[in-house]
Design a protein around this motif. Structure first.
Motif, PDB file in Angstrom:
ATOM      1  N   PHE A 213       0.925  -1.135  -0.024  1.00 21.00           N
ATOM      2  CA  PHE A 213      -0.100   0.096  -0.047  1.00 21.00           C
ATOM      3  C   PHE A 213       0.902   1.083   0.082  1.00 21.00           C
ATOM      4  CE2 PHE A 213      -2.025   3.302   2.502  1.00 21.00           C
ATOM      5  CZ  PHE A 213      -3.261   3.808   1.578  1.00 21.00           C
ATOM      6  N   SER A 214       0.529   2.088  -0.699  1.00 21.03           N
ATOM      7  CA  SER A 214       1.100   3.620  -0.841  1.00 21.03           C
ATOM      8  C   SER A 214       0.232   4.462  -0.779  1.00 21.03           C
ATOM      9  CB  SER A 214       2.037   3.768  -2.008  1.00 21.03           C
ATOM     10  OG  SER A 214       2.832   2.795  -2.252  1.00 21.03           O
ATOM     11  N   ASP A 215       0.368   5.772  -0.371  1.00 21.57           N
ATOM     12  CA  ASP A 215      -0.467   6.868  -0.243  1.00 21.57           C
ATOM     13  C   ASP A 215       0.299   7.976  -0.735  1.00 21.57           C
ATOM     14  OD1 ASP A 215      -1.561   9.181   0.966  1.00 21.57           O
ATOM     15  OD2 ASP A 215      -3.169   7.527   1.800  1.00 21.57           O
ATOM     16  N   THR A 216      -0.024   8.570  -1.876  1.00 25.22           N
ATOM     17  CA  THR A 216       0.809   9.657  -2.268  1.00 25.22           C
ATOM     18  C   THR A 216       1.028  11.142  -1.360  1.00 25.22           C
ATOM     19  OG1 THR A 216      -1.019  11.055  -3.544  1.00 25.22           O
ATOM     20  CG2 THR A 216       0.289   9.415  -4.693  1.00 25.22           C
ATOM     21  N   ASP A 217      -0.061  11.152  -0.369  1.00 22.36           N
ATOM     22  CA  ASP A 217      -0.032  12.257   0.702  1.00 22.36           C
ATOM     23  C   ASP A 217       0.942  11.814   1.717  1.00 22.36           C
ATOM     24  OD1 ASP A 217      -1.783  14.035  -0.424  1.00 22.36           O
ATOM     25  OD2 ASP A 217      -3.476  13.180   0.762  1.00 22.36           O
ATOM     26  N   HIS A 218       0.944  10.683   2.134  1.00 27.30           N
ATOM     27  CA  HIS A 218       1.874  10.175   3.023  1.00 27.30           C
ATOM     28  C   HIS A 218       3.408  10.183   2.545  1.00 27.30           C
ATOM     29  CE1 HIS A 218      -1.446   7.663   5.114  1.00 27.30           C
ATOM     30  NE2 HIS A 218      -1.746   9.135   5.106  1.00 27.30           N
ATOM     31  N   ALA A 219       3.584   9.635   1.123  1.00 24.42           N
ATOM     32  CA  ALA A 219       4.896   9.690   0.813  1.00 24.42           C
ATOM     33  C   ALA A 219       5.384  11.068   0.561  1.00 24.42           C
ATOM     34  CB  ALA A 219       4.896   8.972  -0.897  1.00 24.42           C
ATOM     35  N   LEU A 220       4.577  11.906   0.261  1.00 23.99           N
ATOM     36  CA  LEU A 220       5.113  13.366   0.180  1.00 23.99           C
ATOM     37  C   LEU A 220       5.369  13.700   1.497  1.00 23.99           C
ATOM     38  CD1 LEU A 220       5.170  15.360  -2.106  1.00 23.99           C
ATOM     39  CD2 LEU A 220       2.795  16.395  -1.359  1.00 23.99           C
ATOM     40  N   LEU A 221       4.689  13.529   2.509  1.00 25.17           N
ATOM     41  CA  LEU A 221       5.173  13.895   3.805  1.00 25.17           C
ATOM     42  C   LEU A 221       6.350  13.311   4.234  1.00 25.17           C
ATOM     43  CD1 LEU A 221       4.346  15.175   6.618  1.00 25.17           C
ATOM     44  CD2 LEU A 221       3.232  12.998   7.095  1.00 25.17           C
ATOM     45  N   ALA A 222       6.476  11.773   3.859  1.00 26.92           N
ATOM     46  CA  ALA A 222       7.726  11.096   4.095  1.00 26.92           C
ATOM     47  C   ALA A 222       8.991  11.940   3.496  1.00 26.92           C
ATOM     48  CB  ALA A 222       7.595   9.926   3.924  1.00 26.92           C
ATOM     49  N   SER A 223       8.905  12.076   2.200  1.00 25.53           N
ATOM     50  CA  SER A 223      10.087  12.402   1.274  1.00 25.53           C
ATOM     51  C   SER A 223      10.226  13.944   1.636  1.00 25.53           C
ATOM     52  CB  SER A 223       9.632  12.337   0.181  1.00 25.53           C
ATOM     53  OG  SER A 223       9.145  13.400  -0.667  1.00 25.53           O
ATOM     54  N   THR A 224       9.169  14.938   2.053  1.00 23.67           N
ATOM     55  CA  THR A 224       9.575  16.337   2.197  1.00 23.67           C
ATOM     56  C   THR A 224       9.903  16.663   3.821  1.00 23.67           C
ATOM     57  OG1 THR A 224       7.171  16.833   2.677  1.00 23.67           O
ATOM     58  CG2 THR A 224       8.347  17.111   0.225  1.00 23.67           C
ATOM     59  N   GLY A 225       9.108  15.799   4.435  1.00 19.11           N
ATOM     60  CA  GLY A 225       9.117  16.003   6.168  1.00 19.11           C
ATOM     61  C   GLY A 225       8.333  17.061   6.301  1.00 19.11           C
ATOM     62  N   GLN A 226       7.474  17.370   5.366  1.00 17.92           N
ATOM     63  CA  GLN A 226       6.354  18.589   5.745  1.00 17.92           C
ATOM     64  C   GLN A 226       5.048  18.216   5.482  1.00 17.92           C
ATOM     65  OE1 GLN A 226       7.739  21.640   2.922  1.00 17.92           O
ATOM     66  NE2 GLN A 226       9.315  22.351   4.136  1.00 17.92           N
ATOM     67  N   SER A 227       4.071  18.727   6.222  1.00 13.80           N
ATOM     68  CA  SER A 227       2.435  18.402   5.874  1.00 13.80           C
ATOM     69  C   SER A 227       2.278  19.277   4.506  1.00 13.80           C
ATOM     70  CB  SER A 227       1.943  18.928   6.919  1.00 13.80           C
ATOM     71  OG  SER A 227       1.852  20.187   6.978  1.00 13.80           O
ATOM     72  N   VAL A 228       0.874  18.537   4.057  1.00  8.43           N
ATOM     73  CA  VAL A 228       0.414  19.252   2.773  1.00  8.43           C
ATOM     74  C   VAL A 228       0.430  20.913   3.183  1.00  8.43           C
ATOM     75  CG1 VAL A 228      -1.413  19.318   1.228  1.00  8.43           C
ATOM     76  CG2 VAL A 228      -0.568  17.216   1.852  1.00  8.43           C
ATOM     77  N   ALA A 229      -0.292  20.926   4.316  1.00 10.06           N
ATOM     78  CA  ALA A 229      -0.431  22.566   4.579  1.00 10.06           C
ATOM     79  C   ALA A 229       0.866  23.383   4.619  1.00 10.06           C
ATOM     80  CB  ALA A 229      -1.163  22.591   6.316  1.00 10.06           C
ATOM     81  N   ARG A 230       1.722  22.707   5.163  1.00 11.02           N
ATOM     82  CA  ARG A 230       3.090  23.434   5.079  1.00 11.02           C
ATOM     83  C   ARG A 230       3.751  23.651   3.937  1.00 11.02           C
ATOM     84  NH1 ARG A 230       5.831  27.067   7.263  1.00 11.02           N
ATOM     85  NH2 ARG A 230       8.194  26.822   7.230  1.00 11.02           N
ATOM     86  N   ILE A 231       3.750  22.740   2.940  1.00 14.51           N
ATOM     87  CA  ILE A 231       4.241  22.667   1.613  1.00 14.51           C
ATOM     88  C   ILE A 231       3.372  23.857   0.855  1.00 14.51           C
ATOM     89  CG2 ILE A 231       4.552  21.692  -0.618  1.00 14.51           C
ATOM     90  CD1 ILE A 231       4.930  19.118   0.800  1.00 14.51           C
ATOM     91  N   VAL A 232       2.138  23.895   0.961  1.00 13.21           N
ATOM     92  CA  VAL A 232       1.127  24.784   0.364  1.00 13.21           C
ATOM     93  C   VAL A 232       1.730  26.354   0.817  1.00 13.21           C
ATOM     94  CG1 VAL A 232      -1.023  25.710   0.073  1.00 13.21           C
ATOM     95  CG2 VAL A 232      -0.833  23.191  -0.060  1.00 13.21           C
ATOM     96  N   GLU A 233       2.062  26.419   1.962  1.00 11.33           N
ATOM     97  CA  GLU A 233       2.337  27.761   2.661  1.00 11.33           C
ATOM     98  C   GLU A 233       3.586  28.175   1.976  1.00 11.33           C
ATOM     99  OE1 GLU A 233       1.261  27.506   7.031  1.00 11.33           O
ATOM    100  OE2 GLU A 233       3.317  28.589   7.251  1.00 11.33           O
ATOM    101  N   THR A 234       4.518  27.211   1.925  1.00  8.53           N
ATOM    102  CA  THR A 234       5.714  27.566   1.592  1.00  8.53           C
ATOM    103  C   THR A 234       5.810  27.847  -0.031  1.00  8.53           C
ATOM    104  OG1 THR A 234       6.491  25.515   1.766  1.00  8.53           O
ATOM    105  CG2 THR A 234       7.201  27.087   3.685  1.00  8.53           C
ATOM    106  N   GLU A 235       5.307  26.754  -0.654  1.00 11.89           N
ATOM    107  CA  GLU A 235       5.522  26.939  -2.174  1.00 11.89           C
ATOM    108  C   GLU A 235       4.330  26.930  -3.095  1.00 11.89           C
ATOM    109  OE1 GLU A 235       7.482  23.118  -3.044  1.00 11.89           O
ATOM    110  OE2 GLU A 235       8.615  23.091  -1.271  1.00 11.89           O
ATOM    111  N   GLY A 236       3.238  27.304  -2.157  1.00 12.06           N
ATOM    112  CA  GLY A 236       1.901  27.516  -3.139  1.00 12.06           C
ATOM    113  C   GLY A 236       1.406  26.109  -3.719  1.00 12.06           C
ATOM    114  N   TRP A 237       0.231  26.402  -4.056  1.00 12.02           N
ATOM    115  CA  TRP A 237      -0.493  24.960  -4.680  1.00 12.02           C
ATOM    116  C   TRP A 237       0.152  24.549  -5.913  1.00 12.02           C
ATOM    117  CZ3 TRP A 237      -3.727  21.928  -2.307  1.00 12.02           C
ATOM    118  CH2 TRP A 237      -4.452  22.454  -1.426  1.00 12.02           C
TER     119      TRP A 237
END
Ligand code: ADP
Ligand code: MG
Length: 177
Positions: A31-55
């Motif tokens: 099982f993989s989850d793109t949201d979880h994989a993103l969190l694991a690879s960047t160490g940042q939540s979706v909210a944090r990535i959107v805050e720093t890099e925009g949508w």
């Protein structure tokens, strides 16, 4: 027999993560989850990535992750983020590399689930407006994209185990019994 990855697409709260995990277990798949994989690879939540890099930055990272989690073995279930279908390239990639299942549910069902377990930390509001209104608008805008991406459309308003069974009946009738 399923020899390709199964991608689950649909709006936030339709159960991609919950059903995907249970489906993978039932099939003995990874099982993989793109949201979880993103969190694991960047160490940042979706909210944090959107805050720093925009949508736009978030969407670019999400596409990279989609490619990364798509392994060679094919015995895998991949839960995606609700907006993964916004990119035509992502829709094509998933259709070409696997079986795409759209978990469809009405806005009221999604709103009820999300209000029970608010997920602001993981996925910020897109508009800042009340959740039901926002979901209705998002569904309207994305319905055709989910349909366009999907090989199969399933009702996601049943209990998770029933959705799992319905997917198995649709994809591998012999295994589902
Ligand atoms: P997604 O990954 O599509 O955003 P989740 O799997 O995170 O959705 O589920 C969102 C919320 O809805 C969670 O609290 C989960 O327990 C609940 N949920 C998911 N699928 C179902 C279902 N089929 N029936 C009832 N509640 C569900
Ligand atoms: Mg999820």
């Amino acid at each position: 027999m399923i020899t390709q990855p199964i991608y689950l697409v649909g709006a936030r709260g339709c159960g991609k993560t919950t059903v995907g995990c249970a489906l993978a277990q039932a099939l003995g798949f990874q099982f993989s989850d793109t949201d979880h994989a993103l969190l694991a690879s960047t160490g940042q939540s979706v909210a944090r990535i959107v805050e720093t890099e925009g949508w736009t930055g978030f969407r670019a990272r999400e596409s990279e992750i989609l490619h990364k989690v798509t392994g060679a073995c094919g015995h895998q279930v991949i839960a995606t983020g609700g907006g993964i279908v916004l990119s035509e390239a992502n829709r094509r990639f998933m259709r070409e590399h696997g079986i795409v299942v759209y978990l469809h549910a009405a806005a009221a069902v999604l709103a009820h689930r999300l209000s029970t377990v608010p997920q602001e930390e993981q996925r910020p509001s897109l508009t800042g407006r009340p959740i039901t209104e926002e979901i209705e608008e998002i569904l309207l805008a994305r319905e055709s994209l989910y349909q366009d991406a999907a090989h199969h459309v399933l009702d996601a308003s049943a209990a998770p185990q029933d959705v799992v069974l319905a997917i198995m009946r649709q994809l591998c009738p012999c295994a589902a019994g």
